[in-house]
Design an enzyme around this catalytic site. Structure first.
Site, PDB file in Angstrom:
ATOM      1  N   GLY A  70       0.776  -1.242   0.000  1.00  0.00           N
ATOM      2  CA  GLY A  70       0.000   0.000   0.000  1.00  0.00           C
ATOM      3  C   GLY A  70       0.805   1.289   0.000  1.00  0.00           C
ATOM      4  O   GLY A  70       0.284   2.331   0.399  1.00  0.00           O
ATOM      5  N   MET A  78      -3.616  -6.970  -6.985  1.00  0.00           N
ATOM      6  CA  MET A  78      -2.954  -8.100  -7.620  1.00  0.00           C
ATOM      7  C   MET A  78      -3.920  -9.156  -8.179  1.00  0.00           C
ATOM      8  O   MET A  78      -3.681 -10.353  -8.072  1.00  0.00           O
ATOM      9  CB  MET A  78      -1.973  -8.760  -6.634  1.00  0.00           C
ATOM     10  CG  MET A  78      -0.917  -7.819  -6.085  1.00  0.00           C
ATOM     11  SD  MET A  78      -0.043  -6.908  -7.374  1.00  0.00           S
ATOM     12  CE  MET A  78       1.063  -8.194  -7.931  1.00  0.00           C
ATOM     13  N   ARG A  79      -5.023  -8.697  -8.746  1.00  0.00           N
ATOM     14  CA  ARG A  79      -5.974  -9.616  -9.367  1.00  0.00           C
ATOM     15  C   ARG A  79      -6.268  -9.154 -10.779  1.00  0.00           C
ATOM     16  O   ARG A  79      -6.419  -7.953 -11.018  1.00  0.00           O
ATOM     17  CB  ARG A  79      -7.315  -9.591  -8.614  1.00  0.00           C
ATOM     18  CG  ARG A  79      -7.267 -10.108  -7.241  1.00  0.00           C
ATOM     19  CD  ARG A  79      -7.341 -11.597  -7.151  1.00  0.00           C
ATOM     20  NE  ARG A  79      -8.609 -12.161  -7.600  1.00  0.00           N
ATOM     21  CZ  ARG A  79      -8.780 -13.462  -7.831  1.00  0.00           C
ATOM     22  NH1 ARG A  79      -7.774 -14.302  -7.701  1.00  0.00           N
ATOM     23  NH2 ARG A  79      -9.956 -13.934  -8.202  1.00  0.00           N
ATOM     24  N   ASN A 110      -4.400   2.692 -13.532  1.00  0.00           N
ATOM     25  CA  ASN A 110      -3.443   1.764 -12.909  1.00  0.00           C
ATOM     26  C   ASN A 110      -2.043   2.352 -12.981  1.00  0.00           C
ATOM     27  O   ASN A 110      -1.736   3.158 -13.856  1.00  0.00           O
ATOM     28  CB  ASN A 110      -3.469   0.433 -13.672  1.00  0.00           C
ATOM     29  CG  ASN A 110      -2.569  -0.610 -13.037  1.00  0.00           C
ATOM     30  OD1 ASN A 110      -2.489  -0.712 -11.805  1.00  0.00           O
ATOM     31  ND2 ASN A 110      -1.887  -1.387 -13.863  1.00  0.00           N
ATOM     32  N   HIS A 155       1.867   0.924 -13.267  1.00  0.00           N
ATOM     33  CA  HIS A 155       2.593  -0.318 -13.570  1.00  0.00           C
ATOM     34  C   HIS A 155       4.098  -0.054 -13.471  1.00  0.00           C
ATOM     35  O   HIS A 155       4.584   0.964 -13.963  1.00  0.00           O
ATOM     36  CB  HIS A 155       2.218  -0.799 -14.977  1.00  0.00           C
ATOM     37  CG  HIS A 155       2.873  -2.092 -15.311  1.00  0.00           C
ATOM     38  ND1 HIS A 155       2.385  -3.305 -14.857  1.00  0.00           N
ATOM     39  CD2 HIS A 155       4.007  -2.368 -15.985  1.00  0.00           C
ATOM     40  CE1 HIS A 155       3.197  -4.268 -15.252  1.00  0.00           C
ATOM     41  NE2 HIS A 155       4.181  -3.724 -15.942  1.00  0.00           N
TER      42      HIS A 155
HETATM   43  C1  GRF Z   1       3.779  -1.061  -7.431  1.00  0.00           C
HETATM   44  O1  GRF Z   1       5.067  -1.327  -7.948  1.00  0.00           O
HETATM   45  C2  GRF Z   1       2.809  -0.809  -8.560  1.00  0.00           C
HETATM   46  O2  GRF Z   1       3.401  -0.215  -9.678  1.00  0.00           O
HETATM   47  C3  GRF Z   1       2.336  -2.187  -8.918  1.00  0.00           C
HETATM   48  O3  GRF Z   1       2.248  -2.862  -7.679  1.00  0.00           O
HETATM   49  C4  GRF Z   1       3.164  -2.281  -6.758  1.00  0.00           C
HETATM   50  C5  GRF Z   1       2.366  -1.903  -5.548  1.00  0.00           C
HETATM   51  O4  GRF Z   1       3.179  -1.427  -4.501  1.00  0.00           O
HETATM   52  N1  GRF Z   1       1.089  -2.163  -9.645  1.00  0.00           N
HETATM   53  P1  GRF Z   1       2.535  -0.704  -3.249  1.00  0.00           P
HETATM   54  O5  GRF Z   1       1.535  -1.703  -2.640  1.00  0.00           O
HETATM   55  O6  GRF Z   1       1.853   0.523  -3.710  1.00  0.00           O
HETATM   56  O7  GRF Z   1       3.667  -0.442  -2.317  1.00  0.00           O
END
Ligand code: GRF
Length: 224
Positions: free
Chosen positions: A18, A95-96, A118, A120
């Site tokens: 997060g 993560m889905r 999003n 990435h």
């Molecule tokens: C980040 O690297 C984001 O780009 C990817 O998932 C990771 C999430 O990290 N989609 P966090 O939970 O915000 O620390």
């Protein structure tokens, strides 16, 4: 500096650590970003991100995906979203993968994408999928980066809002690259969300031969 534009209503989706979610909450609290975070949706009850949400008084919606089909889980999400007013869903380490029909339920024809954003951890279209920073180290690229994009129906697809790059050092590991990458992500996501809220942008096919939609930002006066 206070951000201008109107306040955007966000619902965040996240599954884990997060850190991006926290940076959005912090920016909203300090008014660097004119945003209201209406709720956090997570598929991982008790994930660290839920504690962060509670500390910013953001309502948490925990919808465990375990023991459910993807469709059943997504039906639960849509039901939970039903009573919430929001402009954008912001994915911050969710993560889905979504089904096409879920993305289509949130589709906005004028965006050629869903009303979903999003971030990435790579310069898309390179290294889509999981672990973008580890993929970059594995490949041996010299430049890494992050991308903020609208969500389309394909994997890590959809019009790109912003991208930013940084150098890969010879002694970088996936961990050290991720540490610098996350720092950059936190700034980039806030910038992209601020610009989105300021408006004046449009989705256009530009010079694309295939008609692929892209985001076109307003030209600043100083650049005219
Ligand atoms: C980040 O690297 C984001 O780009 C990817 O998932 C990771 C999430 O990290 N989609 P966090 O939970 O915000 O620390």
């Amino acid at each position: 500096m206070e951000a201008c534009g109107r306040t955007i209503n966000l619902v965040a989706f996240a599954s884990g650590r997060g850190s991006n979610f926290k940076s959005i909450c912090e920016a909203a609290r300090s008014k660097r970003l004119r945003a209201r975070i209406a709720a956090l949706v997570t598929n991982v009850p008790g994930a660290p991100v839920t504690e962060i949400a509670r500390s910013y008084e953001v309502p948490v919606i925990e919808l465990d995906h375990r023991g459910k089909t993807r469709e059943e889980h997504e039906r639960g999400i849509l039901k939970a979203l039903d009573g919430i007013e929001y402009d954008w869903i912001v994915l911050a380490g969710y993560m889905r993968l979504f089904t096409t029909s879920f993305v289509e339920r949130l589709w906005d024809e004028s965006l050629s994408a869903a009303r979903m954003i999003n971030i990435h951890p790579s310069l898309l279209p390179a290294f889509s999928g999981k672990d973008g920073y580890a993929q970059a180290i594995e490949y041996g690229v010299k430049v890494a980066g992050a991308t903020v994009h609208l969500v389309g129906t394909g994997l890590d697809d959809g019009p790109i809002l912003m991208q930013r790059s940084f150098e890969v050092r010879d002694d970088d590991t996936a961990e050290s690259l991720m540490a610098r990458g996350l720092e950059l992500e936190h700034k980039l996501y806030i910038e992209a969300l601020s610009k989105l809220g300021e408006g004046g942008w449009k989705i256009s096919t530009g010079p694309s031969q295939t008609g692929r939609p892209r985001m076109v930002w307003p030209v600043k006066r100083s650049e005219q």
